[in-house]
Design a protein around this motif. Structure first.
Motif, PDB file in Angstrom:
ATOM      1  N   LEU A 166       1.021  -1.350   0.064  1.00 35.67           N
ATOM      2  CA  LEU A 166      -0.064   0.048  -0.013  1.00 35.67           C
ATOM      3  C   LEU A 166       0.929   1.306   0.086  1.00 35.67           C
ATOM      4  CD1 LEU A 166      -2.615  -1.114   2.689  1.00 35.67           C
ATOM      5  CD2 LEU A 166      -2.998  -1.041   0.252  1.00 35.67           C
ATOM      6  N   LYS A 167       2.295   1.068  -0.063  1.00 36.68           N
ATOM      7  CA  LYS A 167       3.142   2.158  -0.293  1.00 36.68           C
ATOM      8  C   LYS A 167       3.592   2.434  -1.492  1.00 36.68           C
ATOM      9  CE  LYS A 167       4.906   1.426   4.454  1.00 36.68           C
ATOM     10  NZ  LYS A 167       6.003   1.039   5.444  1.00 36.68           N
ATOM     11  N   ASP A 168       3.582   3.818  -1.876  1.00 32.57           N
ATOM     12  CA  ASP A 168       3.897   3.930  -3.639  1.00 32.57           C
ATOM     13  C   ASP A 168       5.265   4.194  -3.721  1.00 32.57           C
ATOM     14  OD1 ASP A 168       2.877   4.306  -5.513  1.00 32.57           O
ATOM     15  OD2 ASP A 168       2.194   6.667  -5.559  1.00 32.57           O
ATOM     16  N   ASP A 169       6.005   4.347  -2.669  1.00 27.20           N
ATOM     17  CA  ASP A 169       7.723   4.932  -2.938  1.00 27.20           C
ATOM     18  C   ASP A 169       8.390   3.628  -2.645  1.00 27.20           C
ATOM     19  OD1 ASP A 169      10.437   5.622  -2.837  1.00 27.20           O
ATOM     20  OD2 ASP A 169       9.794   7.426  -1.778  1.00 27.20           O
ATOM     21  N   ARG A 170       9.075   2.834  -3.742  1.00 26.31           N
ATOM     22  CA  ARG A 170       9.848   1.602  -3.433  1.00 26.31           C
ATOM     23  C   ARG A 170      11.183   1.972  -2.530  1.00 26.31           C
ATOM     24  NH1 ARG A 170      13.954   0.776  -8.116  1.00 26.31           N
ATOM     25  NH2 ARG A 170      13.659   2.764  -9.105  1.00 26.31           N
ATOM     26  N   PHE A 171      11.715   2.913  -2.594  1.00 27.38           N
ATOM     27  CA  PHE A 171      12.938   3.128  -1.753  1.00 27.38           C
ATOM     28  C   PHE A 171      12.366   3.460  -0.471  1.00 27.38           C
ATOM     29  CE2 PHE A 171      13.975   5.426  -5.895  1.00 27.38           C
ATOM     30  CZ  PHE A 171      14.766   4.309  -6.363  1.00 27.38           C
ATOM     31  N   GLN A 172      11.181   4.134  -0.026  1.00 26.13           N
ATOM     32  CA  GLN A 172      10.875   4.282   1.242  1.00 26.13           C
ATOM     33  C   GLN A 172      10.413   2.863   1.846  1.00 26.13           C
ATOM     34  OE1 GLN A 172      10.648   7.494   2.648  1.00 26.13           O
ATOM     35  NE2 GLN A 172      10.622   6.112   4.619  1.00 26.13           N
ATOM     36  N   ILE A 173       9.897   1.926   1.114  1.00 26.34           N
ATOM     37  CA  ILE A 173       9.612   0.420   1.699  1.00 26.34           C
ATOM     38  C   ILE A 173      10.842  -0.160   1.955  1.00 26.34           C
ATOM     39  CG2 ILE A 173       8.939  -1.943   0.813  1.00 26.34           C
ATOM     40  CD1 ILE A 173       6.952  -0.624  -1.124  1.00 26.34           C
ATOM     41  N   SER A 225      12.990  -1.449  10.406  1.00 20.54           N
ATOM     42  CA  SER A 225      12.189  -0.666  11.777  1.00 20.54           C
ATOM     43  C   SER A 225      10.935  -1.113  11.732  1.00 20.54           C
ATOM     44  CB  SER A 225      12.500   0.853  11.649  1.00 20.54           C
ATOM     45  OG  SER A 225      11.748   1.432  10.783  1.00 20.54           O
ATOM     46  N   PHE A 226      10.190  -0.661  12.612  1.00 20.75           N
ATOM     47  CA  PHE A 226       8.601  -0.805  12.851  1.00 20.75           C
ATOM     48  C   PHE A 226       7.841  -0.042  11.866  1.00 20.75           C
ATOM     49  CE2 PHE A 226       9.902  -2.391  17.153  1.00 20.75           C
ATOM     50  CZ  PHE A 226       9.378  -3.590  17.237  1.00 20.75           C
ATOM     51  N   LYS A 227       8.461   0.753  11.114  1.00 17.89           N
ATOM     52  CA  LYS A 227       7.829   1.581  10.173  1.00 17.89           C
ATOM     53  C   LYS A 227       7.253   0.720   9.035  1.00 17.89           C
ATOM     54  CE  LYS A 227      10.250   6.057  10.433  1.00 17.89           C
ATOM     55  NZ  LYS A 227      11.199   6.782   9.647  1.00 17.89           N
ATOM     56  N   ALA A 228       7.899  -0.486   9.049  1.00 18.51           N
ATOM     57  CA  ALA A 228       7.585  -1.474   8.008  1.00 18.51           C
ATOM     58  C   ALA A 228       5.901  -2.037   8.241  1.00 18.51           C
ATOM     59  CB  ALA A 228       8.348  -2.642   7.882  1.00 18.51           C
ATOM     60  N   PHE A 229       5.815  -1.688   9.484  1.00 21.47           N
ATOM     61  CA  PHE A 229       4.211  -2.275   9.759  1.00 21.47           C
ATOM     62  C   PHE A 229       3.170  -1.063   9.847  1.00 21.47           C
ATOM     63  CE2 PHE A 229       7.335  -5.129  11.628  1.00 21.47           C
ATOM     64  CZ  PHE A 229       7.002  -6.383  10.971  1.00 21.47           C
ATOM     65  N   TRP A 230       3.507  -0.116   9.231  1.00 24.10           N
ATOM     66  CA  TRP A 230       2.661   0.968   9.282  1.00 24.10           C
ATOM     67  C   TRP A 230       2.747   1.868   8.015  1.00 24.10           C
ATOM     68  CZ3 TRP A 230      -1.365   2.340  11.575  1.00 24.10           C
ATOM     69  CH2 TRP A 230      -1.939   4.014  11.514  1.00 24.10           C
ATOM     70  N   VAL A 231       1.747   2.409   7.475  1.00 29.91           N
ATOM     71  CA  VAL A 231       1.480   3.036   6.100  1.00 29.91           C
ATOM     72  C   VAL A 231       0.717   4.364   6.527  1.00 29.91           C
ATOM     73  CG1 VAL A 231      -0.493   1.556   5.317  1.00 29.91           C
ATOM     74  CG2 VAL A 231       0.964   2.988   3.794  1.00 29.91           C
ATOM     75  N   SER A 232       1.227   5.373   6.395  1.00 31.47           N
ATOM     76  CA  SER A 232       0.601   6.574   6.681  1.00 31.47           C
ATOM     77  C   SER A 232      -0.426   6.942   5.573  1.00 31.47           C
ATOM     78  CB  SER A 232       1.559   7.727   7.285  1.00 31.47           C
ATOM     79  OG  SER A 232       2.489   7.731   6.332  1.00 31.47           O
ATOM     80  N   ASP A 233       0.209   6.808   4.316  1.00 30.01           N
ATOM     81  CA  ASP A 233      -0.673   7.436   3.313  1.00 30.01           C
ATOM     82  C   ASP A 233      -0.947   6.126   2.160  1.00 30.01           C
ATOM     83  OD1 ASP A 233      -1.888   9.130   1.616  1.00 30.01           O
ATOM     84  OD2 ASP A 233      -0.028   9.978   0.943  1.00 30.01           O
ATOM     85  N   PRO A 234      -1.957   5.291   2.662  1.00 29.38           N
ATOM     86  CA  PRO A 234      -2.276   4.073   1.797  1.00 29.38           C
ATOM     87  C   PRO A 234      -2.769   4.247   0.584  1.00 29.38           C
ATOM     88  CG  PRO A 234      -3.859   4.275   3.825  1.00 29.38           C
ATOM     89  CD  PRO A 234      -2.937   5.191   3.980  1.00 29.38           C
ATOM     90  N   THR A 235      -2.250   3.839  -0.527  1.00 31.82           N
ATOM     91  CA  THR A 235      -2.793   3.939  -1.875  1.00 31.82           C
ATOM     92  C   THR A 235      -2.620   2.422  -2.492  1.00 31.82           C
ATOM     93  OG1 THR A 235      -2.177   4.730  -4.001  1.00 31.82           O
ATOM     94  CG2 THR A 235      -0.280   4.297  -2.324  1.00 31.82           C
ATOM     95  N   LEU A 236      -3.579   2.220  -3.447  1.00 29.53           N
ATOM     96  CA  LEU A 236      -3.687   1.023  -4.159  1.00 29.53           C
ATOM     97  C   LEU A 236      -3.268   1.150  -5.643  1.00 29.53           C
ATOM     98  CD1 LEU A 236      -7.585   0.227  -3.621  1.00 29.53           C
ATOM     99  CD2 LEU A 236      -5.545  -0.934  -2.570  1.00 29.53           C
ATOM    100  N   ASN A 237      -2.227   2.496  -5.638  1.00 26.14           N
ATOM    101  CA  ASN A 237      -1.689   2.468  -6.911  1.00 26.14           C
ATOM    102  C   ASN A 237      -0.690   1.550  -7.545  1.00 26.14           C
ATOM    103  OD1 ASN A 237      -2.650   5.127  -7.130  1.00 26.14           O
ATOM    104  ND2 ASN A 237      -0.616   6.173  -6.651  1.00 26.14           N
TER     105      ASN A 237
END
Lengths: 298, 435
Positions: free
Chosen positions: A51-58, A64-76
């Motif tokens: 649900l994350k749009d940025d491959r580098f951000q993934i 880290s625990f950020k891997a289990f959270w998406v602040s701006d989910p998208t179906l792109n």
């Protein structure tokens, strides 16, 4: 028996105190929760990443625990994967995988159950030897026969076909043995009564033993289904064009020489997971009971 | 009666003529099928599809059949094609594997098959990566080449007052480089002084490709390139010192660990201050960091600096029934405008002179000019030897153990022995043994 003996009070059975029972229950629940968390977290991470749009951000979030959270989910990512065409048509690859799965499992059920039935009840000379051979074959890993198998498939002109991905995996020593074990446990009288009524061995198999083997069928279909769905190396070797390429191989496209498209790879992996997950959810009860019934270790 | 006989004869003649006509038409209509095996991410896959369509349109009667193999499973797929005697006409290969493929008889000399204008256009490094050292024939050609540079975070480097080298000749020495790493480790915001891209894992060619130049700069090599033996080269003291140095960086937590992925240099907050990265990292880093990215030459650990080269190139298989069409396709691909435009968008490193002119990134004064300078001044090709698959695999395994705390001398000795055993098992890969 003396009066004394009669009058001796029986020792009261030891009862755990209400408190200790409760503590034990809490410990059990916590343990189960931890195990469940460990099992579910990779899948949850996969879903979140898709649900994350940025491959580098993934990639950056993975440690880290950020891997289990998406602040701006998208179906792109799903839209992109679904909209790919030509040599990257994921809808087609998903369909290819479903065709391979369906044909492998359905034909596998018939072939393996028939072989198991014959080994359990048929009058075959050297049956014990055949059974021993089947069990011995089970210990040979798939990888060790892959190259000779590839040469056979290639010489038979089956490269880049659905047949090449189905035929070699239809009959399996594991499933033949599983059905053999199940059929052998059924009462002898069933077979004998049908035989006395004039039923042929095939009729006995089709009308009596096969309907009774539903738990074994369920276990086999699930195990075969997972095995077929997750095939990677074999389809990599035997497919060449998009014609019969399954989705597992197609996902490999996202892992390039210089870059990895984690966003689309995650979305495609979720799409790949969905059919088998839906299948499991629908048949969950049956799945668990059949595993217990046939004593198959996962 | 006679009339009926005549009619029968006429019918037979018509039938025979029609059949012959159909057969001739079928033979004429039968396409020349050329199989092209490749790897690549979705962008490249799409591009190859489009180039194939354009080639087919320009060459009626030719059918280009693209055979895709995932990057990570390419060698397995290639081995499978060899075993099943189903080698494609054209295939992509990682340049250091060329010697093995030529020695094994899979590759045909490519010079007579390629457009002379394209051959003239090749850079020296491109010719080197495609040439087999025994007969000095060209067996592979590519649009691109590659290099590794040191990327720096300008703000962090300015914060520690580091000297910024501007050419290969004034690259940092080992002492300067380690001093920079030490100082960067204490800068606020820096979690790791350098990302050496361990996140690429141990199955890719990255370890040998990116870190062999460190050995070369220390004055040693994976294998002695005159005697073609590894013992005495890979397990020599300079190589042990090089690997011990890298192990020391890992022990001091100066290197981004494998688990942290491959973008810590340009991720939010820039946790890594430097990056030992391929030319392809530039576009991603520049997009995220803008002018804060500074491109530096690889450090000089010994007398001279060294940098890697070589990338995925194209060859024609000896099994091809249409080598002329195969060569024509490669020439067409390398000159295709859209293919080149896509390669430029991916900050591809030029392997053809005309492509270099189209790539302002690598031109003099361009942000990656140092990478192009390295190609002519310090590039060291990986050993062009048929045992290369064993060489790289043994080195990667040894590196992995050493970086995780293993003894450098022991592991490099084991790797050198493994390489020499493979060479001995193959009777020295004649004529590499001088026979």
């Amino acid at each position: 028996m003396s009066d004394m003996a009669l009058s001796t009070p029986r020792p009261a059975p030891k009862r755990r105190s209400h408190g200790s029972k409760r503590t034990l229950r809490i410990v059990q629940v916590v343990c189960v929760l931890i195990i469940a968390l460990v099992m579910i977290s990779p899948l949850f991470m996969l879903l979140v990443a898709s649900l994350k749009d940025d491959r580098f951000q993934i990639l950056a979030d993975m440690g880290s625990f950020k891997a289990f959270w998406v602040s701006d989910p998208t179906l792109n990512n799903f839209v992109e994967v679904g909209g790919m065409s030509g040599d990257l048509a994921f809808g087609r690859y998903l369909m290819n995988s479903l065709i391979i799965l369906f044909v492998t499992v359905s034909s596998g059920l018939v072939i393996n159950s028939m072989a198991g039935f014959v080994l359990a009840w048929g009058r075959v000379p050297g049956k014990v030897v055949i059974l021993a051979l089947v069990i011995a074959l089970y210990v040979i890993p798939q990888e060790s026969i892959i190259m000779p198998l590839l040469i056979m498939v290639s010489r038979a002109g089956m490269t880049d076909t659905f047949t090449a991905q189905i035929l070699p995996w239809v009959a399996s020593p594991l499933y033949i043995f599983l059905f053999y074990q199940f059929f052998a446990q059924l009462p002898k009288e069933l077979y004998e009564a049908a035989e006395m009524d004039g039923a042929s061995p095939f009729r006995i198999y089709r009308s009596i033993f096969m309907p009774l083997s539903l738990p074994a069928m369920a276990t086999t279909s699930i195990l075969m289904g997972i095995e077929s769905w997750n095939q990677y190396l074999w389809p990599v070797l035997v497919t060449q064009t998009a014609y019969a390429r399954p989705i597992a191989v197609a996902i490999g496209t996202f892992f390039g020489q210089d870059s990895i498209f984690w966003d689309r790879a995650m979305a495609a992996s979720v799409l790949m997971m969905l059919p088998i997950l839906a299948f499991y959810i629908v048949f969950q009860r049956w799945f668990v009971s059949s595993f217990i019934g046939t004593a198959v270790k996962g | 009666m006679e009339e009926r006989k005549l009619m029968g004869k006429r019918l037979l003649a018509t039938l025979a003529l029609t059949t012959a006509g159909f057969a001739a038409t079928a033979a004429m209509a039968e396409d020349t099928v050329v199989k092209v095996m490749h790897q690549g991410d979705p962008g490249w896959v799409e591009m190859y599809g489009k180039v194939a369509e354009r080639f087919e349109a320009a060459n009626p009667g030719v059918d280009i059949e693209l055979v895709y193999a995932p990057h990570d499973a390419y060698n397995e797929k290639f081995s499978a094609a060899v075993m099943s005697k189903d080698l494609p006409d054209v295939f992509e290969m990682d340049a250091p594997f060329l010697a093995n493929y030529v020695w094994s008889g899979y590759l045909a000399p490519i010079k007579p098959l390629i457009d002379p204008a394209v051959l003239e256009d090749m850079t020296a490094s491109n010719i080197a990566q495609g040439t087999y050292p025994i007969d000095n024939e060209l067996y592979g050609i590519g649009l691109t080449d590659s290099s590794v540079v040191l990327y720096g975070n300008r703000k962090y480097l300015e914060a520690i007052g580091a000297r910024i080298p501007t050419s290969v000749d004034d690259a940092w020495t080992r002492a300067e480089f380690e001093d920079v790493l030490e100082k960067l480790s204490k800068v606020e915001g820096v979690k790791w002084p350098i990302d050496t891209f361990r996140g690429y894992g141990i199955k890719t060619e990255w370890i040998t490709y990116a870190y062999e130049p460190i050995l070369a700069s220390f004055g040693c090599d994976l294998i002695d390139r005159t005697t073609w033996t590894s013992e005495g080269a890979l397990d020599s003291q300079p190589c042990v010192d090089a690997l011990t140095m890298m192990q020391d960086w890992a022990k001091k937590d100066w290197i981004v660990p494998m688990s942290a992925g491959t973008n810590q240099f340009f991720a939010d907050g820039n946790p890594a201050a430097l990056a030992w990265g391929g030319h392809w990292v530039y576009s991603q880093a520049a997009a995220a960091m803008g002018d804060n990215v500074v491109v530096l030459p690889l450090p000089k650990f010994g007398e001279k600096s060294a940098s890697p080269n070589g990338t995925w190139i194209w060859g024609v298989s000896t099994a091809s029934k249409h080598p002329d069409v195969a060569g024509k396709f490669i020439s067409f691909l390398l000159q295709d405008a859209d293919y080149r435009a896509y390669a430029v968008s991916q900050s591809a490193f030029p392997g053809l002179k005309s492509f270099a002119a189209q790539s302002p990134l690598y031109a003099e004064g361009g942000p990656m000019a140092i990478a192009f300078e390295q190609a002519s001044k310090s590039a060291v090709a990986r050993p062009p030897h048929p045992a290369y698959p064993t060489i790289t695999s043994a080195f990667m395994q040894a590196f992995d153990v050493i970086i995780n705390g293993g003894d450098a001398k022991t592991e490099l000795t084991k790797a050198a022995q493994k390489i020499d055993e493979d060479i001995a098992d193959n009777d020295g890969y004649p004529p590499f043994n001088g026979q």
